[in-house]
Design a protein around this motif. Structure first.
Motif, PDB file in Angstrom:
ATOM      1  N   THR A  48       0.825  -1.192   0.000  1.00 54.07           N
ATOM      2  CA  THR A  48       0.000   0.000   0.000  1.00 54.07           C
ATOM      3  C   THR A  48       0.860   1.243   0.000  1.00 54.07           C
ATOM      4  OG1 THR A  48      -0.122   0.179   2.395  1.00 54.07           O
ATOM      5  CG2 THR A  48      -1.795  -1.198   1.324  1.00 54.07           C
ATOM      6  N   GLU A  49       0.371   2.270  -0.673  1.00 54.94           N
ATOM      7  CA  GLU A  49       1.107   3.518  -0.764  1.00 54.94           C
ATOM      8  C   GLU A  49       1.299   4.146   0.618  1.00 54.94           C
ATOM      9  OE1 GLU A  49       0.812   6.835  -4.040  1.00 54.94           O
ATOM     10  OE2 GLU A  49      -0.913   6.841  -2.724  1.00 54.94           O
ATOM     11  N   ALA A  50       0.301   4.022   1.468  1.00 56.93           N
ATOM     12  CA  ALA A  50       0.384   4.633   2.791  1.00 56.93           C
ATOM     13  C   ALA A  50       1.482   3.998   3.642  1.00 56.93           C
ATOM     14  CB  ALA A  50      -0.962   4.530   3.502  1.00 56.93           C
ATOM     15  N   ALA A  51       1.885   2.792   3.297  1.00 57.27           N
ATOM     16  CA  ALA A  51       2.921   2.125   4.072  1.00 57.27           C
ATOM     17  C   ALA A  51       4.321   2.592   3.674  1.00 57.27           C
ATOM     18  CB  ALA A  51       2.816   0.610   3.889  1.00 57.27           C
ATOM     19  N   ASN A  52       4.419   3.401   2.647  1.00 58.91           N
ATOM     20  CA  ASN A  52       5.728   3.883   2.208  1.00 58.91           C
ATOM     21  C   ASN A  52       6.319   4.755   3.308  1.00 58.91           C
ATOM     22  OD1 ASN A  52       7.949   4.987   0.999  1.00 58.91           O
ATOM     23  ND2 ASN A  52       6.912   5.571  -0.873  1.00 58.91           N
ATOM     24  N   PRO A  53       7.439   4.322   3.884  1.00 59.04           N
ATOM     25  CA  PRO A  53       7.998   5.058   5.008  1.00 59.04           C
ATOM     26  C   PRO A  53       8.757   6.320   4.620  1.00 59.04           C
ATOM     27  CG  PRO A  53       9.384   3.204   4.481  1.00 59.04           C
ATOM     28  CD  PRO A  53       8.192   3.128   3.565  1.00 59.04           C
ATOM     29  N   ALA A  54       8.968   6.527   3.336  1.00 57.91           N
ATOM     30  CA  ALA A  54       9.718   7.703   2.904  1.00 57.91           C
ATOM     31  C   ALA A  54       8.770   8.889   2.861  1.00 57.91           C
ATOM     32  CB  ALA A  54      10.332   7.457   1.533  1.00 57.91           C
ATOM     33  N   SER A  55       8.612   9.577   3.971  1.00 57.75           N
ATOM     34  CA  SER A  55       7.575  10.597   4.084  1.00 57.75           C
ATOM     35  C   SER A  55       8.112  11.994   4.306  1.00 57.75           C
ATOM     36  CB  SER A  55       6.635  10.256   5.229  1.00 57.75           C
ATOM     37  OG  SER A  55       5.947   9.069   4.973  1.00 57.75           O
ATOM     38  N   ILE A  56       7.251  12.911   3.950  1.00 62.80           N
ATOM     39  CA  ILE A  56       7.441  14.335   4.193  1.00 62.80           C
ATOM     40  C   ILE A  56       6.222  14.779   4.989  1.00 62.80           C
ATOM     41  CG2 ILE A  56       7.625  16.606   3.116  1.00 62.80           C
ATOM     42  CD1 ILE A  56       8.654  15.101   0.583  1.00 62.80           C
ATOM     43  N   LYS A  57       6.421  15.599   5.977  1.00 57.46           N
ATOM     44  CA  LYS A  57       5.333  16.070   6.842  1.00 57.46           C
ATOM     45  C   LYS A  57       5.158  17.567   6.618  1.00 57.46           C
ATOM     46  CE  LYS A  57       4.312  16.239  11.812  1.00 57.46           C
ATOM     47  NZ  LYS A  57       4.819  15.826  13.128  1.00 57.46           N
ATOM     48  N   LEU A  58       3.964  17.987   6.152  1.00 61.11           N
ATOM     49  CA  LEU A  58       3.656  19.394   5.927  1.00 61.11           C
ATOM     50  C   LEU A  58       2.832  19.912   7.101  1.00 61.11           C
ATOM     51  CD1 LEU A  58       2.353  19.131   2.241  1.00 61.11           C
ATOM     52  CD2 LEU A  58       4.653  19.714   2.967  1.00 61.11           C
ATOM     53  N   THR A  59       3.345  20.901   7.816  1.00 60.62           N
ATOM     54  CA  THR A  59       2.620  21.431   8.974  1.00 60.62           C
ATOM     55  C   THR A  59       1.922  22.741   8.604  1.00 60.62           C
ATOM     56  OG1 THR A  59       4.469  22.725   9.809  1.00 60.62           O
ATOM     57  CG2 THR A  59       4.341  20.415  10.516  1.00 60.62           C
ATOM     58  N   PRO A  60       0.893  23.112   9.351  1.00 57.78           N
ATOM     59  CA  PRO A  60       0.177  24.357   9.064  1.00 57.78           C
ATOM     60  C   PRO A  60       1.061  25.608   9.136  1.00 57.78           C
ATOM     61  CG  PRO A  60      -1.103  22.989  10.540  1.00 57.78           C
ATOM     62  CD  PRO A  60       0.244  22.349  10.415  1.00 57.78           C
ATOM     63  N   SER A  61       2.126  25.568   9.916  1.00 54.25           N
ATOM     64  CA  SER A  61       2.998  26.738  10.068  1.00 54.25           C
ATOM     65  C   SER A  61       3.967  26.906   8.898  1.00 54.25           C
ATOM     66  CB  SER A  61       3.794  26.622  11.370  1.00 54.25           C
ATOM     67  OG  SER A  61       4.664  25.509  11.304  1.00 54.25           O
ATOM     68  N   GLY A  62       3.989  25.931   7.976  1.00 46.78           N
ATOM     69  CA  GLY A  62       4.903  26.003   6.844  1.00 46.78           C
ATOM     70  C   GLY A  62       6.205  25.267   7.060  1.00 46.78           C
ATOM     71  N   VAL A  63       6.377  24.678   8.247  1.00 43.88           N
ATOM     72  CA  VAL A  63       7.569  23.868   8.480  1.00 43.88           C
ATOM     73  C   VAL A  63       7.330  22.522   7.799  1.00 43.88           C
ATOM     74  CG1 VAL A  63       9.042  22.744  10.186  1.00 43.88           C
ATOM     75  CG2 VAL A  63       8.098  25.012  10.652  1.00 43.88           C
ATOM     76  N   ILE A  64       8.295  22.108   7.003  1.00 35.63           N
ATOM     77  CA  ILE A  64       8.211  20.850   6.269  1.00 35.63           C
ATOM     78  C   ILE A  64       9.311  19.940   6.806  1.00 35.63           C
ATOM     79  CG2 ILE A  64       8.360  19.781   3.991  1.00 35.63           C
ATOM     80  CD1 ILE A  64       7.411  22.556   2.873  1.00 35.63           C
ATOM     81  N   TYR A  65       8.893  18.815   7.392  1.00 34.01           N
ATOM     82  CA  TYR A  65       9.830  17.873   7.997  1.00 34.01           C
ATOM     83  C   TYR A  65      10.087  16.713   7.045  1.00 34.01           C
ATOM     84  CZ  TYR A  65       8.753  20.217  12.408  1.00 34.01           C
ATOM     85  OH  TYR A  65       8.593  21.140  13.406  1.00 34.01           O
ATOM     86  N   PHE A  66      11.300  16.194   7.108  1.00 30.21           N
ATOM     87  CA  PHE A  66      11.679  15.049   6.300  1.00 30.21           C
ATOM     88  C   PHE A  66      12.061  13.888   7.209  1.00 30.21           C
ATOM     89  CE2 PHE A  66      12.814  18.872   3.945  1.00 30.21           C
ATOM     90  CZ  PHE A  66      12.044  18.690   2.809  1.00 30.21           C
TER      91      PHE A  66
END
Length: 136
Positions: free
Chosen positions: A16-34
């Motif tokens: 499943t695509e959701a199981a792909n652990p290579a993620s980016i996290k987009l927060t409401p404040s504009g901080v983008i975590y890798f």
């Protein structure tokens, strides 16, 4: 006794695509975590510059290493074991990613993006990994 079990093996769940652990996290404040796995798959590291590119014709997003045009990836001190290890900050980028996915850019929610584990496009002599929102 009649029993019908459905097994959720790791092989099935990894499909499943959701199981792909290579993620980016987009927060409401504009901080983008890798996440660490994202850096591994994309070949990026802290100190490199990441370029997000949007293909408006096919409405797809890509990332690549680009020292001239990209934003510098900063280290993120993560003491919680979540796998987050690096960050950039751009409210404009978050806005444009959400709008292209028909999501209200003022949304207060956190969004996650998956990354292709291999480059899916080559353009201008650079490799690009496709990224897409998982929880839209």
């Amino acid at each position: 006794m009649n029993v019908q079990l459905t097994h959720y093996s790791k092989d099935q769940l990894r499909m499943t695509e959701a199981a792909n652990p290579a993620s980016i996290k987009l927060t409401p404040s504009g901080v983008i975590y890798f996440y660490m796995k994202f850096l591994k798959y994309s070949g990026l590291k802290v100190g490199d510059h990441i370029l997000f590119s949007h293909d408006a014709v096919n409405n797809k997003w890509y990332v690549s290493k680009n020292e001239e045009l990209g934003l510098e990836i900063k280290s993120y001190n993560n003491n919680y074991g979540s796998g987050l290890c690096a960050t950039i900050c751009s409210t404009l980028l978050r806005h444009d990613i959400l709008v292209s996915n028909n999501i209200d850019p003022k949304s207060p929610y956190i969004y996650y993006m998956s990354c292709s584990d291999k480059p899916s496009l080559m353009n201008i002599g650079k490799y690009f990994h496709e990224v897409k929102i998982l929880n839209a």
